[in-house]
Write an enzyme that holds these catalytic residues in place. Structure first.
Site, PDB file in Angstrom:
ATOM      1  N   ASP A 136       1.553  -1.094  -0.390  1.00 41.39           N
ATOM      2  CA  ASP A 136      -0.191   0.171  -0.084  1.00 41.39           C
ATOM      3  C   ASP A 136       1.200   1.585   0.022  1.00 41.39           C
ATOM      4  OD1 ASP A 136       0.633  -0.172   2.744  1.00 41.39           O
ATOM      5  OD2 ASP A 136      -0.772   0.827   3.905  1.00 41.39           O
TER       6      ASP A 136
ATOM      7  N   ASP B 191       8.580  -1.504   6.075  1.00 38.34           N
ATOM      8  CA  ASP B 191       8.461  -3.098   5.112  1.00 38.34           C
ATOM      9  C   ASP B 191       9.525  -3.654   4.107  1.00 38.34           C
ATOM     10  OD1 ASP B 191       5.219  -2.276   5.780  1.00 38.34           O
ATOM     11  OD2 ASP B 191       5.573  -1.242   4.249  1.00 38.34           O
TER      12      ASP B 191
HETATM   13  C1  BDR Z   1       2.616   0.078   8.352  1.00 41.62           C
HETATM   14  O1  BDR Z   1       2.063   1.098   7.816  1.00 41.62           O
HETATM   15  C2  BDR Z   1       1.862   1.785   7.456  1.00 41.62           C
HETATM   16  O2  BDR Z   1       2.172   2.798   7.256  1.00 41.62           O
HETATM   17  C3  BDR Z   1       3.807   1.309   6.686  1.00 41.62           C
HETATM   18  O3  BDR Z   1       3.464   1.390   5.406  1.00 41.62           O
HETATM   19  C4  BDR Z   1       3.909  -0.145   6.838  1.00 41.62           C
HETATM   20  O4  BDR Z   1       3.623  -1.350   6.310  1.00 41.62           O
HETATM   21  C5  BDR Z   1       3.823   0.305   9.805  1.00 41.62           C
HETATM   22  O5  BDR Z   1       3.038  -0.217  11.019  1.00 41.62           O
HETATM   23 CA    CA Z   2       2.753  -0.104   3.747  1.00 41.66          CA
END
Ligand code: BDR
Ligand code: CA
Length: 309
Positions: A9, A238
């Site tokens: 995402d 990530d």
């Molecule tokens: C996760 O939440 C998203 O905001 C970031 O991309 C990551 O996947 C961290 O909590």
């Molecule tokens: Ca993410």
């Protein structure tokens, strides 16, 4: 060589996960599937296209679910900004989404593959959960699920829950109860890999397009992480999923039972990881409990360097 589908995402840290997966000889990136999460689906899908185009990757990008399975949609614009990927000018998008639905792409790719496939999720687990519900036969050809999400300590959206899990806890529940090998990179370890100013400076010395994108995105990311959490360097969550597939020794894993809380109010979305095996339940997950920070940044640097200008 691992065959992977990267479900994400984007998202600043998702963008770096794509960067890492797109150029590594250990990884055969079959597709980037996109889900609503950090921003709306329209924006996260555009962002995935922007990253793939900027890096010159030859990989399909497929749009998936526009919202969670049961709960109301939430986004993380406080961290990722209005576009979901603020901070870098990617120019006009010229490449197009593959005309398919991510859930169908996941199912078809897995069913038609001669080799087993690893599904990496860096966002809410909606697309994979829907694929598992729609075509449970895919389980036979999934090697492993590797996710960024959850925490056995404390959350980042509520005291109990991490964003990717709380944003679609029912989807995470489906994935954790699928009976598949599942490896979790939670906040417990990703909070240790902070993009401190010296990391940004280090990558800035590499003069290629990948480094330019990394530096610009991380400067924005660090600014919002400072405002929201007070850190000088935001946790680069990530890419740890992909780094683990490139070199499993980058993390220390511990087998334990993990259950997703989909029932409570205050702790909805918590990954209840039974670290001490109090409950004596089936150890259904591999949970990262430590990370070799030096090795991680070396992997990221190598990933950035592997792009030509
Ligand atoms: C996760 O939440 C998203 O905001 C970031 O991309 C990551 O996947 C961290 O909590
Ligand atoms: Ca993410």
């Amino acid at each position: 060589m691992r065959n992977i589908i990267l479900d994400c995402d984007p998202g600043h840290d998702d963008a770096i996960a794509i960067l890492l997966a797109g150029s590594n000889p250990e990884i055969n990136l079959l597709g980037v599937t996109v889900v609503a999460g950090n921003q709306t689906l329209e924006k996260t899908a555009n962002n995935a296209l922007k990253v793939v185009q900027w890096l010159g990757l030859d990989v399909p990008v497929i749009k998936g679910c526009p919202g969670p399975m049961v709960r109301k949609q939430m986004i993380a614009d406080d961290i990722h900004g209005e576009t979901g990927l603020d901070g870098h000018d990617f120019g006009e998008i010229k490449i197009k989404l593959q005309e398919d639905h991510a859930v169908n792409f996941i199912i078809d790719t897995i069913l038609n593959s001669k080799e087993k496939i690893t599904v990496v999720t860096c966002g809410p687990m909606t697309n994979l959960a829907m694929a598992l519900r729609l075509q449970p036969k895919i389980k036979e050809n999934i090697e492993e699920i590797v996710l960024m999400g959850g925490a056995y300590t404390f959350g980042n959206v509520s005291p109990a829950a991490e964003f990717n899990i709380i944003a679609d806890a029912e989807a995470a529940y489906v994935c954790f109860t699928a009976g598949l090998p599942i490896t979790m990179m939670g906040l417990d370890v990703t909070r240790k890999v902070q993009v401190l100013p010296e990391v940004v400076e280090r990558m800035d010395k590499i003069s290629n397009k990948a480094a330019e994108m990394f530096v610009n995105l991380m400067k924005f990311f660090n600014k919002s992480q400072k405002e929201v959490f007070g850190w000088d360097g935001g946790p680069l969550h990530d890419p740890l999923t992909v780094a683990y597939l490139i070199d499993p020794s980058v993390v220390t894993l511990k087998k334990m039972n993990t259950r997703i809380d989909i029932r409570s109010t205050d702790s909805y979305g918590r990954t209840n990881c039974d670290y001490f095996d109090y409950l004596g339940l089936e150890k259904n997950s591999n949970v990262a409990i430590d990370v070799d920070v030096k090795k991680y940044w070396d992997i990221i640097e190598k990933g950035i360097r592997s792009y030509n200008d």
